[in-house]
Design a protein around this motif. Structure first.
Motif, PDB file in Angstrom:
ATOM      1  N   VAL A  30       4.661  -3.243   6.692  1.00 37.83           N
ATOM      2  CA  VAL A  30       4.099  -4.327   7.543  1.00 37.83           C
ATOM      3  C   VAL A  30       4.265  -5.622   6.813  1.00 37.83           C
ATOM      4  O   VAL A  30       4.492  -6.397   7.801  1.00 37.83           O
ATOM      5  CB  VAL A  30       2.279  -4.064   7.391  1.00 37.83           C
ATOM      6  CG1 VAL A  30       1.653  -5.176   8.060  1.00 37.83           C
ATOM      7  CG2 VAL A  30       1.980  -2.681   7.857  1.00 37.83           C
ATOM      8  N   THR A  31       4.181  -5.632   5.597  1.00 40.81           N
ATOM      9  CA  THR A  31       4.524  -6.969   4.938  1.00 40.81           C
ATOM     10  C   THR A  31       5.969  -7.310   5.244  1.00 40.81           C
ATOM     11  O   THR A  31       6.118  -8.792   5.506  1.00 40.81           O
ATOM     12  CB  THR A  31       4.369  -6.956   3.487  1.00 40.81           C
ATOM     13  OG1 THR A  31       2.788  -6.483   3.189  1.00 40.81           O
ATOM     14  CG2 THR A  31       4.555  -8.275   2.590  1.00 40.81           C
ATOM     15  N   SER A  32       6.935  -6.434   5.074  1.00 48.25           N
ATOM     16  CA  SER A  32       8.293  -6.914   5.206  1.00 48.25           C
ATOM     17  C   SER A  32       8.450  -7.236   6.814  1.00 48.25           C
ATOM     18  O   SER A  32       9.213  -8.306   7.027  1.00 48.25           O
ATOM     19  CB  SER A  32       9.109  -5.601   5.279  1.00 48.25           C
ATOM     20  OG  SER A  32       9.629  -5.574   3.755  1.00 48.25           O
ATOM     21  N   CYS A  69      -6.686   4.397  10.736  1.00 47.05           N
ATOM     22  CA  CYS A  69      -7.922   4.102   9.988  1.00 47.05           C
ATOM     23  C   CYS A  69      -8.990   5.606  10.315  1.00 47.05           C
ATOM     24  O   CYS A  69      -9.266   5.986  11.177  1.00 47.05           O
ATOM     25  CB  CYS A  69      -8.911   2.935  10.596  1.00 47.05           C
ATOM     26  SG  CYS A  69     -10.269   2.554   9.772  1.00 47.05           S
ATOM     27  N   SER A  70      -9.297   6.137   9.013  1.00 49.63           N
ATOM     28  CA  SER A  70     -10.139   7.255   9.170  1.00 49.63           C
ATOM     29  C   SER A  70     -11.427   6.855   9.097  1.00 49.63           C
ATOM     30  O   SER A  70     -12.603   7.387   9.052  1.00 49.63           O
ATOM     31  CB  SER A  70      -9.926   8.334   8.250  1.00 49.63           C
ATOM     32  OG  SER A  70      -9.387   7.731   6.927  1.00 49.63           O
ATOM     33  N   GLY A  71     -11.609   5.610   8.613  1.00 49.39           N
ATOM     34  CA  GLY A  71     -13.116   4.955   8.294  1.00 49.39           C
ATOM     35  C   GLY A  71     -13.009   3.800   7.183  1.00 49.39           C
ATOM     36  O   GLY A  71     -12.075   3.648   6.524  1.00 49.39           O
ATOM     37  N   THR A 107       0.749  -1.108   0.209  1.00 50.12           N
ATOM     38  CA  THR A 107      -0.006   0.074   0.009  1.00 50.12           C
ATOM     39  C   THR A 107       0.875   1.238  -0.006  1.00 50.12           C
ATOM     40  O   THR A 107       0.998   2.029  -0.919  1.00 50.12           O
ATOM     41  CB  THR A 107      -1.044  -0.090   1.086  1.00 50.12           C
ATOM     42  OG1 THR A 107      -1.259  -1.119   1.659  1.00 50.12           O
ATOM     43  CG2 THR A 107      -2.009   0.805   1.205  1.00 50.12           C
ATOM     44  N   ASP A 108       1.613   1.397   1.204  1.00 49.55           N
ATOM     45  CA  ASP A 108       2.764   2.533   0.816  1.00 49.55           C
ATOM     46  C   ASP A 108       4.086   2.167   1.022  1.00 49.55           C
ATOM     47  O   ASP A 108       4.600   1.858  -0.114  1.00 49.55           O
ATOM     48  CB  ASP A 108       2.336   3.256   2.446  1.00 49.55           C
ATOM     49  CG  ASP A 108       0.852   3.758   2.313  1.00 49.55           C
ATOM     50  OD1 ASP A 108       0.617   4.594   1.620  1.00 49.55           O
ATOM     51  OD2 ASP A 108       0.018   3.748   3.225  1.00 49.55           O
ATOM     52  N   GLY A 109       4.757   2.008   2.293  1.00 54.26           N
ATOM     53  CA  GLY A 109       6.180   1.585   2.118  1.00 54.26           C
ATOM     54  C   GLY A 109       6.309   0.185   2.227  1.00 54.26           C
ATOM     55  O   GLY A 109       7.522  -0.324   2.414  1.00 54.26           O
TER      56      GLY A 109
HETATM   57  C1  LIG Z   1      -9.676   0.388   6.072  1.00 53.91           C
HETATM   58  C2  LIG Z   1      -8.306   1.126   6.162  1.00 53.91           C
HETATM   59  C3  LIG Z   1      -8.362   2.536   6.276  1.00 53.91           C
HETATM   60  C4  LIG Z   1      -7.311   3.128   6.628  1.00 53.91           C
HETATM   61  N1  LIG Z   1      -6.905   4.522   6.569  1.00 53.91           N
HETATM   62  C5  LIG Z   1      -6.039   5.204   6.813  1.00 53.91           C
HETATM   63  C6  LIG Z   1      -6.062   6.433   7.057  1.00 53.91           C
HETATM   64  O1  LIG Z   1      -6.876   7.303   6.970  1.00 53.91           O
HETATM   65  N2  LIG Z   1      -4.618   7.205   7.128  1.00 53.91           N
HETATM   66  C7  LIG Z   1      -3.561   6.483   6.956  1.00 53.91           C
HETATM   67  O2  LIG Z   1      -2.471   7.049   7.165  1.00 53.91           O
HETATM   68  N3  LIG Z   1      -3.471   5.059   6.637  1.00 53.91           N
HETATM   69  C8  LIG Z   1      -4.676   4.471   6.732  1.00 53.91           C
HETATM   70  N4  LIG Z   1      -4.747   3.186   6.472  1.00 53.91           N
HETATM   71  C9  LIG Z   1      -3.351   2.486   6.501  1.00 53.91           C
HETATM   72  C10 LIG Z   1      -2.711   2.282   5.257  1.00 53.91           C
HETATM   73  O3  LIG Z   1      -3.778   2.057   4.010  1.00 53.91           O
HETATM   74  C11 LIG Z   1      -1.543   1.002   4.794  1.00 53.91           C
HETATM   75  O4  LIG Z   1      -2.464  -0.057   5.303  1.00 53.91           O
HETATM   76  C12 LIG Z   1      -0.499   1.475   6.069  1.00 53.91           C
HETATM   77  O5  LIG Z   1       0.104   2.844   5.629  1.00 53.91           O
HETATM   78  C13 LIG Z   1       0.658   0.177   5.871  1.00 53.91           C
HETATM   79  O6  LIG Z   1       0.946   0.245   4.724  1.00 53.91           O
HETATM   80  P1  LIG Z   1       2.447  -0.744   4.105  1.00 53.91           P
HETATM   81  O7  LIG Z   1       2.657  -0.324   2.932  1.00 53.91           O
HETATM   82  O8  LIG Z   1       3.398  -0.496   5.359  1.00 53.91           O
HETATM   83  O9  LIG Z   1       1.515  -2.065   4.570  1.00 53.91           O
HETATM   84  P2  LIG Z   1       1.525  -3.451   3.530  1.00 53.91           P
HETATM   85  O10 LIG Z   1       2.771  -4.059   3.504  1.00 53.91           O
HETATM   86  O11 LIG Z   1       0.814  -2.959   2.161  1.00 53.91           O
HETATM   87  O12 LIG Z   1       0.639  -4.416   4.479  1.00 53.91           O
HETATM   88  C14 LIG Z   1      -0.808  -4.117   4.683  1.00 53.91           C
HETATM   89  C15 LIG Z   1      -1.342  -5.032   5.434  1.00 53.91           C
HETATM   90  O13 LIG Z   1      -2.593  -4.676   5.953  1.00 53.91           O
HETATM   91  C16 LIG Z   1      -3.536  -5.755   5.720  1.00 53.91           C
HETATM   92  N5  LIG Z   1      -4.938  -5.364   5.298  1.00 53.91           N
HETATM   93  C17 LIG Z   1      -5.214  -4.487   4.295  1.00 53.91           C
HETATM   94  N6  LIG Z   1      -6.472  -4.292   4.239  1.00 53.91           N
HETATM   95  C18 LIG Z   1      -7.004  -4.662   5.782  1.00 53.91           C
HETATM   96  C19 LIG Z   1      -8.268  -4.633   6.167  1.00 53.91           C
HETATM   97  N7  LIG Z   1      -9.363  -3.966   5.588  1.00 53.91           N
HETATM   98  N8  LIG Z   1      -8.286  -5.114   7.440  1.00 53.91           N
HETATM   99  C20 LIG Z   1      -7.153  -6.027   8.094  1.00 53.91           C
HETATM  100  N9  LIG Z   1      -6.056  -6.007   7.381  1.00 53.91           N
HETATM  101  C21 LIG Z   1      -5.943  -5.404   6.167  1.00 53.91           C
HETATM  102  C22 LIG Z   1      -2.817  -6.530   4.522  1.00 53.91           C
HETATM  103  O14 LIG Z   1      -3.279  -7.998   4.345  1.00 53.91           O
HETATM  104  C23 LIG Z   1      -1.364  -6.491   4.615  1.00 53.91           C
HETATM  105  O15 LIG Z   1      -0.976  -7.488   5.615  1.00 53.91           O
HETATM  106  C24 LIG Z   1      -5.883   2.451   6.171  1.00 53.91           C
HETATM  107  C25 LIG Z   1      -6.230   0.938   6.192  1.00 53.91           C
HETATM  108  C26 LIG Z   1      -7.310   0.319   5.786  1.00 53.91           C
HETATM  109  C27 LIG Z   1      -7.302  -1.127   5.856  1.00 53.91           C
END
Ligand SMILES: Cc1cc2nc3c(=O)[nH]c(=O)nc-3n(C[C@H](O)[C@H](O)[C@H](O)COP(=O)(O)OP(=O)(O)OC[C@H]3O[C@@H](n4cnc5c(N)ncnc54)[C@H](O)[C@@H]3O)c2cc1C
Ligand code: SF4
Ligand code: SF4
Ligand code: SF4
Length: 371
Positions: free
Chosen positions: A107-109, A219-221, A102-104
């Motif tokens: 979480v996955t790493s 989570c904002s919603g 999603t972003d950096g």
């Molecule tokens: C419903 C929702 C709303 C969000 N709102 C915001 C926000 O307002 N502002 C903000 O800064 N960030 C928000 N986030 C968090 C953001 O989108 C990313 O998940 C976070 O920055 C982590 O990014 P990453 O690349 O490190 O995670 P990644 O390496 O992409 O990993 C994401 C992990 O989250 C899990 N995941 C994804 N969706 C869901 C879900 N619905 N329920 C449970 N687990 C899930 C995936 O399976 C994965 O394991 C939100 C996330 C969700 C799911």
């Protein structure tokens, strides 16, 4: 003893149910099986005859205050946004994870790192099964963790899924599940889900005893999309949903198209699609997680990371020294960490204020109805 019947009256009927699945998770795991989740993610009685009125579904519900103080005490929670040991901005060093994340991809790493080093036996995540469909996923292999990288709207009932495994584990498939050894599981979830897990842990009830790490998403919603709403957003922002590659949610919602174009949509545009209960939710930054993650406050392709517990701190430190994570270069922006923290605090405060106002309005409406 208050039971699910009271959750229906006090939480579901006023529209406050987050659909975190906490109530169903416990009832399923302990094998009572009185509750189930309907197709919309709403908990309901499946077989009321099986209810033994233990009252624990009521106690673990994040909308019920019974355990609030205990959970805060155990988490060393402090105002305004919970315990924070460290704030930083990071990204994965793995290109494959980066492409899918999603972003950096932090979480996955971290999950990959922990499973690789044998620190966890599995992780509860979410997996996309269609453009707007997702399902909870209990990953026990690295490729499964990688597959579940990314962002999905809506709530996934990962803990409920774990409960189903747990039941199997506790009865006929005990030997094979023992071999799988799922006693050290990481849980990824939204703030309401993390809160439900923490309440279960405060009570020491199954299956939360096997959750060893809570990774919370900001989570904002959460949003419920219907065809009309999807069309409206696509028309106004000028894109087709079929062309969407990924979605980020930060201060605004950023829609990345497959052709490399980006469309930025104000979060307010999604307001009418927000799940009703999200309007009453106070927690933006997963205040009870071991580590919390979001896109806000970080430049594109990076994750804002809040470390909240000593366990979380150790994991981040280990991942950094193993070169799993790269920390944002302070030469580019010396105040990157405090900037990120400010943005998180601002968004948290806005969410809390809006929620308080909405609760006040809800209360005054209830009084009018009763009067
Ligand atoms: C419903 C929702 C709303 C969000 N709102 C915001 C926000 O307002 N502002 C903000 O800064 N960030 C928000 N986030 C968090 C953001 O989108 C990313 O998940 C976070 O920055 C982590 O990014 P990453 O690349 O490190 O995670 P990644 O390496 O992409 O990993 C994401 C992990 O989250 C899990 N995941 C994804 N969706 C869901 C879900 N619905 N329920 C449970 N687990 C899930 C995936 O399976 C994965 O394991 C939100 C996330 C969700 C799911
Ligand atoms: S058995 Fe316990 S957890 Fe299940 S519905 Fe009844 S009161 Fe709730
Ligand atoms: S525990 Fe979660 S799903 Fe169950 S009633 Fe409470 S908010 Fe709704
Ligand atoms: S805003 Fe997010 S954390 Fe709050 S109830 Fe909705 S999905 Fe859960």
């Amino acid at each position: 003893m208050k039971t699910f019947f009271n959750l229906i009256q006090e939480v579901q009927k006023p529209g406050l149910c987050h659909r975190c699945g906490g109530c169903v998770t416990f009832c399923t795991a302990i094998n009572y099986g009185a509750l189930e989740i309907d197709d919309d993610g709403k908990p309901k009685y499946g077989d009321p005859e099986k209810c033994i009125e233990c009252g624990l579904c009521y106690a673990v519900c994040p909308e019920i205050n019974e355990l609030e103080e205990e959970v805060k005490r155990q988490a060393n929670w402090s105002a305004p946004t919970g315990r924070i040991l460290d704030a930083t901005v990071a990204r994965t060093t793995d290109r494959i994870v980066y492409e899918r994340a999603t972003d950096g991809g932090v979480v996955t790493s971290l999950l990959l790192y922990l499973i690789d080093r044998g620190k966890i036996d599995g992780a509860i995540t979410a997996k996309q099964i269609g453009p707007f469909q997702r399902k909870p996923f209990l990953c026990t292999k690295k490729d499964e963790i990688l597959e579940s990288a990314g962002f999905f709207f809506d709530t996934v009932h990962g803990m409920k899924r774990f409960s189903e495994y747990y039941i199997t584990y506790s009865t006929e498939e005990l030997p094979s599940m023992m071999k799988k050894g799922l006693h050290r599981v990481a849980f990824v979830g939204t703030p309401c889900q993390i809160n439900a897990v923490r309440r279960m842990q405060a009570l020491g009830i199954v299956p939360s005893d096997d959750i060893v790490l809570c990774l919370g998403l900001f989570c904002s919603g959460n949003f419920v999309f219907n065809d009309k709403a999807k069309k409206k957003i696509a028309d106004v922002a000028g894109f087709k949903w079929d062309d969407v590659k990924k979605i980020n949610i930060k201060e605004s919602i950023i829609i990345h198209l497959k052709n490399g174009e980006k469309k930025t949509v104000p979060v307010e545009m999604f307001d009418s699609l927000k799940r009703y209960a999200c309007n009453y939710c106070m927690d933006y930054s997963s205040e009870f997680a071991d580590i919390s993650f979001g896109g806000i406050g970080a430049v594109e392709g990076w994750t804002s990371v809040l470390t909240r517990t000593p366990l979380g701190r150790t994991i981040i430190a280990d991942a950094k020294s193993a070169d799993i994570l790269e920390i944002f270069d302070y030469h580019i922006k010396p105040d990157f960490a405090s900037y990120s923290l400010d943005k998180i605090r601002e968004a948290s405060s806005q969410k809390r204020t809006a929620s308080r106002n909405n609760r006040r309005k809800l209360l005054s409406r209830s009084v009018e109805v009763i009067g």
